[in-house]
Write an enzyme that holds these catalytic residues in place. Structure first.
Site, short mmCIF file in Angstrom:
data_model
loop_
_atom_site.label_atom_id
_atom_site.label_comp_id
_atom_site.label_asym_id
_atom_site.label_seq_id
_atom_site.Cartn_x
_atom_site.Cartn_y
_atom_site.Cartn_z
N ARG A 167 -1.00 0.15 9.65
CA ARG A 167 0.01 1.05 10.20
C ARG A 167 -0.61 2.38 10.55
O ARG A 167 -1.42 2.91 9.78
CB ARG A 167 1.12 1.29 9.18
CG ARG A 167 2.06 0.12 9.08
CD ARG A 167 3.47 0.56 8.76
NE ARG A 167 3.63 0.88 7.35
CZ ARG A 167 4.79 1.26 6.83
NH1 ARG A 167 5.86 1.38 7.61
NH2 ARG A 167 4.88 1.53 5.56
N ASP B 157 -2.81 2.53 -2.04
CA ASP B 157 -1.38 2.46 -1.71
C ASP B 157 -0.47 2.81 -2.89
O ASP B 157 0.60 3.38 -2.72
CB ASP B 157 -0.99 1.09 -1.11
CG ASP B 157 -1.42 -0.09 -1.96
OD1 ASP B 157 -2.11 0.12 -2.98
OD2 ASP B 157 -1.09 -1.24 -1.60
N SER C 289 -5.85 0.08 0.71
CA SER C 289 -5.28 -0.53 -0.49
C SER C 289 -6.19 -1.56 -1.13
O SER C 289 -5.82 -2.74 -1.29
CB SER C 289 -3.94 -1.15 -0.14
OG SER C 289 -3.17 -0.24 0.57
C1 BG6 Z 1 3.41 -0.41 2.08
C2 BG6 Z 1 2.17 0.39 2.00
O1 BG6 Z 1 4.50 0.38 2.07
O2 BG6 Z 1 3.44 -1.31 1.00
C3 BG6 Z 1 0.98 -0.54 2.06
O3 BG6 Z 1 2.15 1.37 2.99
C4 BG6 Z 1 1.06 -1.48 0.94
O4 BG6 Z 1 -0.21 0.16 2.04
C5 BG6 Z 1 2.35 -2.21 1.01
O5 BG6 Z 1 -0.05 -2.33 0.88
C6 BG6 Z 1 2.51 -3.21 -0.05
O6 BG6 Z 1 3.39 -4.12 0.40
P1 BG6 Z 1 3.06 -5.55 1.04
O7 BG6 Z 1 4.21 -6.33 0.58
O8 BG6 Z 1 2.97 -5.38 2.49
O9 BG6 Z 1 1.77 -5.97 0.43
C1 GLC Z 2 -4.80 -5.17 -4.55
C2 GLC Z 2 -5.74 -4.04 -4.34
C3 GLC Z 2 -5.17 -2.75 -4.80
C4 GLC Z 2 -3.82 -2.55 -4.16
C5 GLC Z 2 -2.96 -3.72 -4.42
C6 GLC Z 2 -1.59 -3.60 -3.79
O1 GLC Z 2 -4.63 -5.33 -5.90
O2 GLC Z 2 -6.94 -4.29 -5.04
O3 GLC Z 2 -6.00 -1.69 -4.49
O4 GLC Z 2 -3.25 -1.40 -4.65
O5 GLC Z 2 -3.56 -4.89 -3.95
O6 GLC Z 2 -1.66 -3.53 -2.41
#
Ligand code: BG6
Ligand code: GLC
Ligand code: BG6
Ligand code: GLC
Length: 945
Positions: A541, A659, A605
């Protein structure tokens, strides 16, 4: 002249056929075909009422689902005990069913014993009645030399209206006929029987199914006749059941196939629907019964009342001087003195008149020949009305079945039982004739159940036994997913130990506890325009965020989402970062800001070892990413280089943020109590505000720099490359830093092995990072679907699912995305919809399969939520203890598809956290705009320094 008239009148009276005066007297009981058609139509309307969810509660005809879904198919087998309670005789039986053989081929062997039940027991307390039932059962085992050691499955024919939610659970709605034992109404009859069997002791009995006598009769007859879809009782009571389309049975989930419905048609008329057909005799019978106002149709039809109706008519005619010269006997005035057996005897073909005379004499009457003829005729009219009413009801049922099946003609068999039908000489013939007259287009066969209802009950039980064994096997398979409180406490303790070990920094640890260089949550003074880039799951994003000082509600966000293709996730690092740079380029074009040179925050993340707010060395990929040449490198540099390679725009990357940290920050912007961040999405992770003094890595750094005779503040300033440190950290007495726990790695050292199932092991084995992220693989969206698929594969291989067929679809990794799990588990979804989701996924399932799939999804997602809850309990308790508090109020900022979309995950997570961390009051706050906003806030703070 007058004399002549009188004499001729006298003679005409003398010569009048005595049946004529009875005909006149009982005019209202002689029903013509148009009246029968009218009654039939009324009954059809009542059936509809009973079936529909809106009107069923108040319906007189209850239309009770029986949970019997099919008539016998020859695959039933086994040896069963049976109890048959509710007809004129209470029986205990042993039934042996051999697979694939009809009765005529000797497929069923039965032995039975009748046990009398006293009136006192029928009218006493229910536990005593059931004690008698179970003692009789024990006696039967003894008499028949049946082992008391072995476990015996038992079928229970219970011929009273019960609301069944399962084959082995049914609440007694009301007593009928001659029983009114106290203390059972509204209670589970099967449970009452089980308790009585326990009280009696010394037997090992498994009550598998309870069935109404109509259902059992239909099953008995269905064993030899595949067209038998109706079961009819005309005995002490009367009732009928039939196979209804499941889609019409509102009270049962599922739309496929049929289910037997016990109509309880005895209650027809209880709401006044038959008032214009009710005579004064019916009213008298009702008024003196044990259940006045109830079972109105039954009281016009069944054996328990026919004799009494005849008696009341004869009594009234006598009192009017139309019989026995007006002389009434005591017996004639006594309730119950004329029975159905008498009625049957009076209507016997050759001896009927003689029998009538004997019966009347026995009643203390002095009948003339005409009296006998008249009374016999009364009997005929009463019993004829009964068979006519049954014919009208049956016509309604058969018409309904015909319409359900969209047939113009219907070939069907009705299984029948009951003393009236079996012993009354004319009854069956009359009934058959009227039914055929009312429904000329139907080919109706009536089959008398030759061996009572127990055979049918045993057949139902055989199917139930098969289902119970299937359920047992499914339960066994799912048992390891069901964690006890003790196990969850242990997980919490393991997580706590993992957090502590990670903070200690003695070599690599399963829970990495990575410093984030974020010292404070936002305070509302942040302002300016920032770019946020967010690489987390399958989506990238790009976002533009504008903050205004003190105006938390006035944040403006513009964003665009890009899907990262699998080949890029798993290609080279250069390709991946070039792709990201290209997405950013596209976004800047979209916003018209190519030249802006904006400060940017990068939500990345994955676990990164940070030494400053803007450096992050990727420790290892997670969540299915495996782009080469990234691990061990600073991802900020990788992005900067990619941007440089493009040579098209410039960005000032100020911060790299996990994240969880971004989510915590973005929620803390609204709620200052937010000091924890949680992601329950593709991956699983948490961060929280830890005391600086507990973070060994930071302490070591400080000590090292103090050794170099520099102040820690100066060190931080240095490490933070001048402008990028958080100055507030220098001044605060209780300095804290947000720690990205990377709790997904818990268990990588084997500490969770006790709860890891073979299915989890398989999922781990097939992943891109075997042996890594073991906790994440139990708790996050990326893996839950795979665990479900492994369980389904196992159940299918065991023949418990999808007819034992392991299809290519089922073998395809990744078919169960989190969104499908969420849909399947939605409580609002009917089974048919679950089935259609499965079919959409290419899994051809029955409704029974759908129930199992839903159960599997439930077990897997519940465990995930509970484990997250245990992890969260460890985190919040650590914060509480860090601060020396008895009680902590804290908010957790949360994001992720599992948390947000799954119908039960968040509830279970919160409940588990509450139970496991009772000294913490934890509020979960879903993040509104993802973690990008948090990254922008961190950038703003860093920039404002
Ligand atoms: C989002 C974050 O809101 O949530 C992301 O901006 C994050 O960085 C994500 O990884 C986690 O949700 P999902 O379900 O997309 O893994
Ligand atoms: C994985 C990543 C971690 C992140 C999580 C949720 O565990 O290693 O950094 O915060 O996913 O997205
Ligand atoms: C029997 C069944 O054959 O028919 C009983 O086994 C049932 O359970 C009975 O109730 C109905 O007939 P009656 O005349 O005994 O009430
Ligand atoms: C009564 C009962 C019913 C039973 C019938 C025949 O009507 O309520 O459940 O089927 O008698 O025995």
């Amino acid at each position: 002249m007058l004399a002549v008239h009188l004499i001729s009148f006298f003679f005409s009276k003398l010569q009048e056929d005595p049946t004529k005066k009875v005909d006149r007297f009982l005019h209202a009981m002689r029903l013509h075909d148009d009246q029968l058609i009218d009654i039939s139509a009324r009954f059809q309307a009542e059936m509809k009422k009973g079936l529909s969810a809106e009107s069923s509660a108040a319906a007189a005809v209850k239309m009770l689902p029986t949970h019997v879904r099919s008539t016998p198919d020859g695959s039933e087998k086994g040896q069963f005990l049976a109890l048959d309670l509710g007809g004129s005789k209470f029986k205990v039986l042993q039934v042996k069913v051999r697979e694939g053989m009809g009765v005529r081929k000797g497929g069923v062997e039965m032995e039975e014993k009748i046990y009398p039940i006293s009136k006192e027991l029928l009218n006493g307390r229910a536990p005593e009645l059931f004690d008698h039932v179970s003692k009789s059962l024990k006696d039967f085992l003894h008499v028949k030399n049946i082992s008391l050691e072995k476990k015996h499955p038992l079928a229970f024919t219970f011929s009273f209206p019960c609301e069944q939610t399962r084959l082995d659970k049914g609440l007694l709605l009301s007593w009928s006929k001659n029983c009114r034992a106290r203390g059972l109404q509204g209670k589970d009859v099967v449970q009452a029987l089980r308790e009585a069997i326990d009280r009696t002791g010394g037997m090992d009995i498994e009550v598998l199914a309870m069935v109404n006598d109509t259902v059992a009769t239909m099953m008995t007859c269905g064993f030899d006749d595949q067209y038998c879809d109706v079961g009819l009782i005309i005995g002490t009571g009367t009732n009928v059941c039939y196979m209804e389309e499941l889609r019409h049975v509102d009270l049962v989930e599922g739309d496929e196939g049929r289910m037997c419905v016990n109509t309880e048609w005895g209650g027809f008329g209880d709401d006044g629907a038959l008032n214009d057909y009710i005579t004064e005799f019916d009213q008298d019978v009702d008024a003196t019964s044990i259940n006045p106002g109830k079972q109105i149709f039954e009281k016009m039809v069944s054996g328990m009342y026919l004799g009494e109706l005849v008696r009341l008519v004869v009594l009234k005619m006598t009192k009017l001087g139309q019989l026995f010269d007006g002389l009434v006997s005591d017996a004639l005035m006594t309730k119950g003195k004329i029975t159905t057996a008498h009625v049957a005897a009076m209507e016997e073909y050759k001896n009927g008149l003689k029998n009538t005379r004997d019966i009347l004499v026995e009643l203390g009457l002095n009948p003339s020949q005409d009296d006998c003829i008249a009374v016999q005729h009364v009997s005929t009219i009463v019993s004829f009305r009964s068979s006519n009413l049954v014919a009208a009801g049956l016509a309604a049922i058969l018409t309904r079945i015909k319409q359900n099946r969209h047939l113009r003609a219907l070939r069907i068999t009705v299984g029948v039982d009951g003393t009236v039908y079996k012993t009354h000489p004319q009854y069956p013939k009359r009934l058959h004739k009227v039914v055929r007259r009312l429904l000329p287009e139907c080919q109706v066969r009536f089959v008398l159940s030759d061996s009572g209802s127990s055979k049918g009950a045993a057949l139902v039980t055989a199917v139930a036994q098969r289902l119970a064994s299937r359920k047992r096997q499914v339960d066994e398979t799912l048992a390891p997913f069901k964690l006890s409180q003790e196990q969850l406490q242990l997980v919490k303790a393991t997580m706590r130990a993992g957090l502590e070990a990670g903070l200690k920094n003695k070599g690599p640890s399963a829970v990495k506890m990575l410093p984030s260089y974020v010292y404070h949550t936002p305070d509302g003074t942040e302002h300016g325009k920032y770019l946020a880039l967010d690489l987390g799951g399958t989506n990238f994003r790009a976002m533009l965020v504008k903050f205004k000082k003190g105006l938390q509600n006035n944040t403006r966000l513009y964003h665009k989402i890009y899907t990262v293709p699998l080949e890029i996730m798993q290609g080279t690092g250069e390709e991946l970062f070039d792709h990201l740079a290209q997405y950013v380029s596209d976004f800047l074009d979209y916003m018209g800001m190519k030249k802006a040179h904006l400060p940017a925050g990068f939500t990345f993340s994955f676990p990164c070892e940070q030494t400053a707010i803007d450096t992050g060395i990727l420790v290892s990929w997670t969540k299915g990413f495996k782009a080469t040449d990234c691990e061990g490198h600073d991802v900020v540099n990788l992005l900067r280089e990619a941007i440089k390679r493009r040579n098209e725009y410039d960005l000032d990357i100020v911060a790299v943020v996990n994240d969880t940290v971004g989510t915590m920050m973005s929620c803390a912007y609204e709620d200052p109590q937010c000091e924890v961040g949680l992601i329950a999405g593709t991956g699983s992770n948490a961060c929280y505000m830890e005391e600086l003094k507990n973070i060994e890595k930071i302490r070591q750094k400080k000590q090292k720099t103090e050794g170099d005779e520099e102040t820690p503040e100066a060190v931080e300033d240095k490490q933070d490359d001048g402008s990028k440190g958080d100055k507030k950290a220098e001044t605060s007495e209780t300095s804290r830093m947000c720690i990205n726990t990377e709790w997904g790695g818990l268990g990588d050292d084997g500490s969770l092995d006790d709860i890891i199932t073979p299915f989890d092991a398989e999922v781990d084995h097939n992943s891109v990072n075997p042996g890594k992220q073991r906790f994440e693989k139990l708790t996050s969206g990326m893996y839950l679907g795979e665990i479900v698929r492994e369980v389904l594969l196992d159940l299918t291989r065991g023949g418990l699912l999808f007819r034992g067929r392991v299809t290519e679809t089922l073998k395809t990794p990744g078919i169960f995305q989190t969104k499908y799990l969420s849909q399947i588990e939605s409580d609002r979804l009917a089974l048919l919809q679950v089935r259609s989701i499965l079919q959409h996924l290419g899994l051809d399932s029955t409704c029974d399969d759908s129930i199992i799939v839903k159960e599997v999804c439930g077990a897997v997602s519940r465990r995930a939520a509970e484990l997250c809850g245990a992890g969260m309990a460890a985190v919040v308790d650590k914060i509480r203890e860090n601060r020396g508090l008895d009680h902590l109020n804290v908010t957790v900022g949360v994001d992720g598809a599992l948390y947000k979309l799954h119908p039960h995950f968040s509830g279970i997570l919160q409940e588990t956290t509450r139970v496991l961390a009772p000294q913490c009051n934890v509020t979960f706050l879903p993040s509104e705009e993802g973690s990008g906003k948090g990254a922008a806030l961190i950038t703003a703070v860093a920039r404002q320094k």
